[in-house]
Design an enzyme around this catalytic site. Structure first.
Site, PDB file in Angstrom:
ATOM      1  N   ASP A 137       0.792  -1.274   0.194  1.00 14.21           N
ATOM      2  CA  ASP A 137      -0.094  -0.192  -0.081  1.00 14.21           C
ATOM      3  C   ASP A 137       0.732   1.206  -0.021  1.00 14.21           C
ATOM      4  O   ASP A 137       0.414   2.411  -0.381  1.00 14.21           O
ATOM      5  CB  ASP A 137      -0.887   0.167   1.275  1.00 14.21           C
ATOM      6  CG  ASP A 137      -2.229  -0.953   0.939  1.00 14.21           C
ATOM      7  OD1 ASP A 137      -2.414  -1.326  -0.196  1.00 14.21           O
ATOM      8  OD2 ASP A 137      -2.927  -1.255   1.713  1.00 14.21           O
ATOM      9  N   ARG A 153     -18.700  -7.998  -4.175  1.00 14.12           N
ATOM     10  CA  ARG A 153     -17.964  -7.996  -2.872  1.00 14.12           C
ATOM     11  C   ARG A 153     -17.842  -6.597  -2.439  1.00 14.12           C
ATOM     12  O   ARG A 153     -17.127  -5.855  -3.063  1.00 14.12           O
ATOM     13  CB  ARG A 153     -16.619  -8.533  -3.165  1.00 14.12           C
ATOM     14  CG  ARG A 153     -15.657  -8.644  -2.158  1.00 14.12           C
ATOM     15  CD  ARG A 153     -14.491  -8.894  -2.799  1.00 14.12           C
ATOM     16  NE  ARG A 153     -13.228  -9.210  -1.625  1.00 14.12           N
ATOM     17  CZ  ARG A 153     -12.351  -8.322  -1.223  1.00 14.12           C
ATOM     18  NH1 ARG A 153     -12.591  -7.230  -1.569  1.00 14.12           N
ATOM     19  NH2 ARG A 153     -11.338  -8.873  -0.502  1.00 14.12           N
TER      20      ARG A 153
HETATM   21  O1  LIG Z   1     -10.498  -5.457  -0.719  1.00 12.37           O
HETATM   22  C1  LIG Z   1      -9.528  -5.802  -0.334  1.00 12.37           C
HETATM   23  O2  LIG Z   1      -9.506  -6.987   0.281  1.00 12.37           O
HETATM   24  C2  LIG Z   1      -8.162  -5.279  -0.160  1.00 12.37           C
HETATM   25  C3  LIG Z   1      -8.021  -3.993  -0.941  1.00 12.37           C
HETATM   26  C4  LIG Z   1      -6.840  -3.477  -0.960  1.00 12.37           C
HETATM   27  O3  LIG Z   1      -5.925  -3.977  -0.963  1.00 12.37           O
HETATM   28  C5  LIG Z   1      -6.521  -2.121  -1.573  1.00 12.37           C
HETATM   29  O4  LIG Z   1      -7.388  -1.513  -1.646  1.00 12.37           O
HETATM   30  O5  LIG Z   1      -5.379  -1.541  -1.501  1.00 12.37           O
HETATM   31 FE   LIG Z   2      -4.004  -2.988  -0.692  1.00  5.47          FE
END
Ligand SMILES: O=C(O)CCC(=O)C(=O)O
Ligand SMILES: [Fe+2]
Length: 550
Positions: A399, A479
């Site tokens: 991230d 989801r």
């Molecule tokens: O939705 C998820 O499980 C992870 C999303 C994710 O890793 C992000 O948005 O950086």
């Molecule tokens: Fe992420």
């Protein structure tokens, strides 16, 4: 600089043709490199072959251009040096300097713009990827040719030799393919490099010339006897450094330590570092009740249909899914327009407060935590687009830095959201297919732990390189999850959230709902526990930092 360029581009009357990005021309091989890696990650081997080939050719082209610059520069005869040199020494020095400049092009071309370190063994690395992609795409003749080219760099490499045996023994390989030699351009590249290196090492041994070899593949027999011992020792040191780099990378230096208390009634720890095979990771359950999940899901459905999609793009990650996002401020604006319930918009905000309390407490640190960005995200499988699909809903990433799986490095620089320190994803439903969250190794391939989303389940982790992660393809249904990021840098706190809070305050309502024992809520203790609403209104000054988003 790039931001300024974008600004100038938007000025009225400025046309695209007004720009000639000379730097970008020199970065094309990186664009191809990234495209090749991307194609590999979605197992599109035909495309990967195409992109790796382009990348190899462009790398060779950029190297030639760089070498031509050396020739241009060498035409300017430097002033008389102070040292008394004979004519021959001077001539030797000049021509060795030219050769050294040409050799240094390897480092220049294999260093990404804006970075300080080069990718070691850049060309051999590309050939390694290329032959695997060719093999997977069924181009065995190509794979043999590439592997033979790679063997010119490392003639005794046991992995390459056994791969060659495998390729040449494969039934489909005909004699023509078996006898395919290496690529001509690579053969020429290597033989020229070896000639130059020979002269340069001779200069080092006999003329006191200083040269630092940019390649790891240089064979020992090129190096004169008198230099070999030091040469070997340096090579050993370099290998040691590379190995060290691999070892220390799993240490999380974020300043957060998992294992603090979970101060919210009804919330339990389901998986910790040990169960998740990593560092600074957690899965908590019971963060939301079923009816809270339903309310937020409902909010997502209404709001998404109001068009707060993802900036007009279907999905930032895959064309097989539709991607919709909603921020707290947008939810509030929709509530003000009477399109969603005020209380649901407020719930979205309050859930964030709970998650912050949980993250702040479980991941102990000496720093104050601020919201960096929050959004509700739904990913829906597009019917008719799922057949034979092998990509991910969200490719493996880190991230707060750009992950480079081939070198296992992670670059904490734009466009990554470098200020993000903690990540949290709170799931709302499980009535879909696929869509599992997973942690991976830095190679972006080895999965270290899987987490199945369900209502009220929170996965929390530090946002840095110890926690690469991704989401498997959502192949049916929708989801939804609330994704939140936190920062310790006050100047990067989420101004949109504060704007929403100001709007609520102006409405004469306090931002954080008073505890009234709503019965259904698992959020009770947290919401009243840690509100920073008042504190925030004190430091109202505008920040100039980049607006955070996905
Ligand atoms: O939705 C998820 O499980 C992870 C999303 C994710 O890793 C992000 O948005 O950086
Ligand atoms: Fe992420």
């Amino acid at each position: 600089m790039r931001n300024n360029l974008e600004k100038y581009r938007r000025i009225l009357g400025v046309k695209e043709e007004s720009f000639q990005d000379r730097e970008r021309e020199q970065e094309q091989h990186w664009e191809m490199y990234d495209a090749a890696i991307l194609a590999e990650s979605s197992s599109d081997w035909v495309k990967a072959v195409k992109k790796w080939k382009e990348c190899v050719n462009e790398t060779l082209k950029q190297t030639e251009e760089c070498r031509a610059q050396c020739v241009m520069m060498s035409q300017v005869i430097p002033e008389e040096p102070d040292t008394v040199q004979g004519l021959y020494e001077r001539a030797a020095d000049l021509s060795l300097s030219l050769l050294s400049c040409k050799q240094m092009c390897v480092t220049l071309v294999s260093t990404r713009p804006g970075r300080v370190s080069a990718v070691e063994d850049f060309l051999p690395l590309q050939l390694e990827h290329l032959h695997i992609a060719q093999f997977k795409a069924g181009d065995l003749k190509g794979a043999v040719e590439t592997l033979r080219s790679l063997l010119l760099f490392y003639p005794t490499d046991s992995d390459s030799l056994s791969n060659l045996e495998l390729y040449t023994q494969t039934v489909e390989v005909n004699t023509e393919a078996q006898e395919t030699g290496p690529m001509q351009e690579i053969a020429k590249y290597i033989s020229r490099a070896l000639q130059e290196k020979r002269l340069l090492y001779f200069g080092m041994a006999n003329l006191d010339f200083k040269f630092s070899d940019p390649d790891l593949w240089t064979p020992e027999d090129i190096v004169p006897e008198s230099l070999r011992e030091t040469w070997r020792a340096e090579k050993e040191k370099l290998h040691e450094k590379l190995k060290q780099g691999e070892k220390v990378e799993e240490v999380d230096d974020s300043g957060f330590y998992a294992g603090g208390p979970v101060p919210v009634v009804g919330v339990t720890i389901t998986m910790d570092d040990q169960r998740l095979n990593g560092t600074n990771r957690v899965v908590l359950d019971g963060v939301l009740s079923q009816s809270e999940c339903d309310r937020v899901m409902q909010l997502a459905t209404v709001a998404a249909s109001m068009g707060d999609g993802y900036r007009g793009r279907r999905s930032p990650h895959t064309p097989h899914e539709k991607f919709e996002g909603l921020t707290v401020l947008r939810a509030l604006q929709l509530a003000q327009d009477g399109l969603v319930n005020q209380s649901d918009a407020r719930l979205l905000h309050e859930i964030g407060e709970t998650v912050k309390v949980l993250m702040d407490s479980y991941f102990r640190s000496h720093s104050v935590l601020y919201f960096a960005y929050t959004h509700l995200v739904c990913r829906s499988a597009i019917p008719g687009h799922q057949e034979g699909r092998s990509d991910l809903s969200h490719p493996v990433h880190v991230d707060n830095c750009i992950l480079e799986p081939e070198t296992r490095q992670c670059w904490r620089e734009a466009p990554a959201f470098t200020h993000r320190d903690l990540s949290a994803v709170l799931y709302l439903n499980d009535d879909f297919e696929g869509g599992d969250f997973f942690f991976a190794d830095r190679d972006a391939k080895t999965v270290t732990a899987m987490v199945k989303p369900k209502c009220g389940r929170l996965v929390g982790f530090t946002s840095g390189p110890v926690n690469p992660h991704g989401v498997t393809a959502v192949t049916a249904g929708r989801r939804c999850a609330l994704a939140l990021w936190f920062t310790t840098e006050k100047q990067h706190r989420d101004m949109e959230r504060e704007e929403a809070e100001e709007l609520w305050a102006a409405d004469g309502k306090s931002v954080v709902k008073e505890e009234k024992g709503e019965g259904e809520s698992a959020l009770k203790s947290a919401r009243s526990g840690r509100s920073q609403g008042k504190e925030r209104s004190k430091d109202r000054e505008r920040v100039t930092g980049r607006r955070d988003e996905l």
